[in-house]
Design an enzyme around this catalytic site. Structure first.
Site, PDB file in Angstrom:
ATOM      1  N   ARG A  84     -40.503 -28.082   6.865  1.00 15.39           N
ATOM      2  CA  ARG A  84     -39.638 -28.010   5.672  1.00 15.39           C
ATOM      3  C   ARG A  84     -38.493 -27.019   5.936  1.00 15.39           C
ATOM      4  O   ARG A  84     -38.697 -25.915   6.404  1.00 15.39           O
ATOM      5  CB  ARG A  84     -40.460 -27.549   4.472  1.00 15.39           C
ATOM      6  CG  ARG A  84     -39.658 -27.355   3.168  1.00 15.39           C
ATOM      7  CD  ARG A  84     -39.230 -25.929   2.964  1.00 15.39           C
ATOM      8  NE  ARG A  84     -38.629 -25.690   1.646  1.00 15.39           N
ATOM      9  CZ  ARG A  84     -38.015 -24.568   1.302  1.00 15.39           C
ATOM     10  NH1 ARG A  84     -37.914 -23.575   2.164  1.00 15.39           N
ATOM     11  NH2 ARG A  84     -37.496 -24.425   0.092  1.00 15.39           N
ATOM     12  N   VAL A  85     -37.300 -27.431   5.624  1.00 19.46           N
ATOM     13  CA  VAL A  85     -36.129 -26.562   5.754  1.00 19.46           C
ATOM     14  C   VAL A  85     -35.533 -26.368   4.365  1.00 19.46           C
ATOM     15  O   VAL A  85     -35.338 -27.333   3.632  1.00 19.46           O
ATOM     16  CB  VAL A  85     -35.087 -27.192   6.710  1.00 19.46           C
ATOM     17  CG1 VAL A  85     -33.781 -26.429   6.676  1.00 19.46           C
ATOM     18  CG2 VAL A  85     -35.645 -27.234   8.137  1.00 19.46           C
ATOM     19  N   GLY A  86     -35.271 -25.122   4.015  1.00 18.33           N
ATOM     20  CA  GLY A  86     -34.699 -24.828   2.706  1.00 18.33           C
ATOM     21  C   GLY A  86     -33.185 -24.753   2.762  1.00 18.33           C
ATOM     22  O   GLY A  86     -32.526 -25.334   3.638  1.00 18.33           O
ATOM     23  N   ASP A  87     -32.627 -24.017   1.815  1.00 14.89           N
ATOM     24  CA  ASP A  87     -31.165 -23.877   1.730  1.00 14.89           C
ATOM     25  C   ASP A  87     -30.611 -22.822   2.679  1.00 14.89           C
ATOM     26  O   ASP A  87     -29.428 -22.848   3.021  1.00 14.89           O
ATOM     27  CB  ASP A  87     -30.766 -23.525   0.296  1.00 14.89           C
ATOM     28  CG  ASP A  87     -31.379 -22.196  -0.158  1.00 14.89           C
ATOM     29  OD1 ASP A  87     -32.546 -21.920   0.208  1.00 14.89           O
ATOM     30  OD2 ASP A  87     -30.698 -21.442  -0.871  1.00 14.89           O
TER      31      ASP A  87
ATOM     32  N   THR B  16     -30.820 -16.676  -3.131  1.00 12.33           N
ATOM     33  CA  THR B  16     -32.247 -16.605  -2.861  1.00 12.33           C
ATOM     34  C   THR B  16     -32.947 -17.392  -3.969  1.00 12.33           C
ATOM     35  O   THR B  16     -32.417 -17.513  -5.071  1.00 12.33           O
ATOM     36  CB  THR B  16     -32.775 -15.155  -2.857  1.00 12.33           C
ATOM     37  OG1 THR B  16     -32.541 -14.569  -4.148  1.00 12.33           O
ATOM     38  CG2 THR B  16     -32.092 -14.304  -1.796  1.00 12.33           C
ATOM     39  N   GLY B  17     -34.117 -17.906  -3.659  1.00 15.23           N
ATOM     40  CA  GLY B  17     -34.842 -18.676  -4.668  1.00 15.23           C
ATOM     41  C   GLY B  17     -35.057 -20.106  -4.214  1.00 15.23           C
ATOM     42  O   GLY B  17     -34.973 -20.412  -3.018  1.00 15.23           O
TER      43      GLY B  17
ATOM     44  N   GLY C 261     -34.851 -23.240  -2.782  1.00 18.12           N
ATOM     45  CA  GLY C 261     -33.835 -23.805  -1.911  1.00 18.12           C
ATOM     46  C   GLY C 261     -33.493 -25.242  -2.219  1.00 18.12           C
ATOM     47  O   GLY C 261     -32.330 -25.664  -2.085  1.00 18.12           O
TER      48      GLY C 261
ATOM     49  N   THR D 217     -36.187 -14.208   0.246  1.00 14.33           N
ATOM     50  CA  THR D 217     -35.152 -14.401   1.261  1.00 14.33           C
ATOM     51  C   THR D 217     -34.290 -13.163   1.192  1.00 14.33           C
ATOM     52  O   THR D 217     -34.348 -12.429   0.214  1.00 14.33           O
ATOM     53  CB  THR D 217     -34.304 -15.635   0.862  1.00 14.33           C
ATOM     54  OG1 THR D 217     -35.108 -16.801   0.877  1.00 14.33           O
ATOM     55  CG2 THR D 217     -33.094 -15.850   1.756  1.00 14.33           C
TER      56      THR D 217
END
Ligand code: GLY
Length: 360
Positions: free
Chosen positions: A241-244, A264-265, A267, A213
């Site tokens: 899928r939705v991350g942070d 980053t990383g 989520g 990211t």
């Protein structure tokens, strides 16, 4: 004396900060194009403006600082900075060339936040648009909403003149196809004999599934703060899928009275801990940016479920935080040692070592 009292900047604290010093007409020493101000308690020299980013953001902080030097709005500066990485087909974690979902389709997440107005915008699971960060800014500026997702986000982008394009480069498609053909011995996808992958398929190895990211946060010469995060998310994710990264408070948070933080990383771990919000709140309570990042990593580690821990009980995934205080102090921390972050404080764009919780 603490810089902050009761979670608010006191007048004395403000006057001791870089913004206060400049507001009071103090004579600043200049190094490069940045005023050199007092050292904080960590011995770090505070300079404004300053831009911080994940390690893939050297060109990002360079661009952001150039624009800040031209008095650009800090949000425009950081978005122009991350656009460079969204355009880069060789960065497989962001924009064009990002690794796709399990169906081979690139789905992008982004959010941005503008300190002076405390406004935010975001898009999630948007397809075919290489600059989701720009769409996020338009959600902030041209709607009464904060987050648009999927088909609605795409239609909104097209209404504003964004052109659809296939973001799956040939290189990213081949990486995805290799994963598809080799990650399981129990499906019907078969790898070519010549790369030995059929053998690998009989004993599937752990695949590196990146959460790469880019996050960039900046403070301008007037101590105004902004940030942006943009990503193609977890490689080979379940579609939808939705991350942070598009979630305000998780992948990014900005408070113009305090500073900004991003991540980053992995989520999911940020979503469960509201990490960026927590980092900013810890800075408000007097922690340095680096201390705030480390304490939040400890919180994440404490909350990590057993299946995600190594044999020594340590959180076994990648996660990094980046933070900048409104007086120009900055810091970054990673769960694991060996990580870097990008920063430009008016001297030059460079990589610095992240603090860390666990030594490899
Ligand atoms: N931090 C990026 C993601 O989990 O999607």
């Amino acid at each position: 004396m603490n810089e902050l009292q009761d979670g608010r900047w006191t007048r004395r604290a403000f006057m001791q900060s870089s913004a206060g010093a400049l507001a009071a007409g103090a004579t600043a020493q200049f190094v490069g194009n940045a005023p050199l101000l007092a050292e904080d308690k960590m011995g770090q020299k505070n300079r404004l403006p300053v831009a911080i980013a994940s390690a893939n953001g050297i060109k990002t902080v360079e661009k952001a600082m150039t624009l800040l030097g031209q008095k650009a709005d800090p949000l425009d500066a950081v978005i122009a900075g991350v656009n460079i990485v969204e355009d880069d087909p060789d960065d497989h974690s962001v924009g064009l060339g990002g690794l796709p979902n399990e169906d081979g389709v690139v789905e992008l997440d982004s959010c941005c936040m503008h300190g002076p107005t405390h406004k935010a915008g975001a898009v999630a699971a948007i397809r075919n648009i290489r600059h989701p960060s720009r769409v996020a800014r338009l959600v902030m500026q041209r709607t009464d909403h904060v987050l648009l997702v999927g088909e609605g986000a795409l239609r909104f982008a097209k209404a504003h003149g964004f052109k659809e394009e296939n973001l799956l480069t040939d290189k990213a498609r081949k990486i995805w196809l290799h994963w598809k053909e080799t990650h399981s011995a129990h499906d019907d996808w078969v790898a070519p004999e010549e790369d030995g992958a059929q053998k690998a398929a009989k004993a599937p190895q752990a695949f590196e599934r990146t959460w790469g990211t880019i996050n960039c946060c900046a403070v301008d010469a007037s101590s105004n703060v902004a940030g942006v995060t943009t990503t193609s998310g977890l490689a080979y994710k379940i579609p939808g899928r939705v991350g942070d990264s598009p979630i305000i408070g998780a992948g990014l948070y900005v408070d113009n009275e305090v500073g900004a933080a991003g991540s980053t990383g992995r989520g999911e771990s940020n979503l469960q801990n509201c990490s960026s919000f927590l980092i900013v709140e810890l800075m408000r309570a007097g922690k340095s940016p680096e201390q705030a990042c480390l304490e939040t990593l400890r919180r994440v580690a404490d909350h990590t479920e057993p299946r995600l821990r190594d044999k020594d009980g340590r959180a076994d995934f990648g996660l990094k935080f980046y933070a900048v205080a409104k007086d120009g102090r900055y810091g970054s921390a990673s769960l694991w040692s060996g990580a870097k972050f990008a920063v430009h404080d008016g001297t030059k764009a460079r990589l610095e070592d992240c603090a860390y919780l666990y030594k490899r």
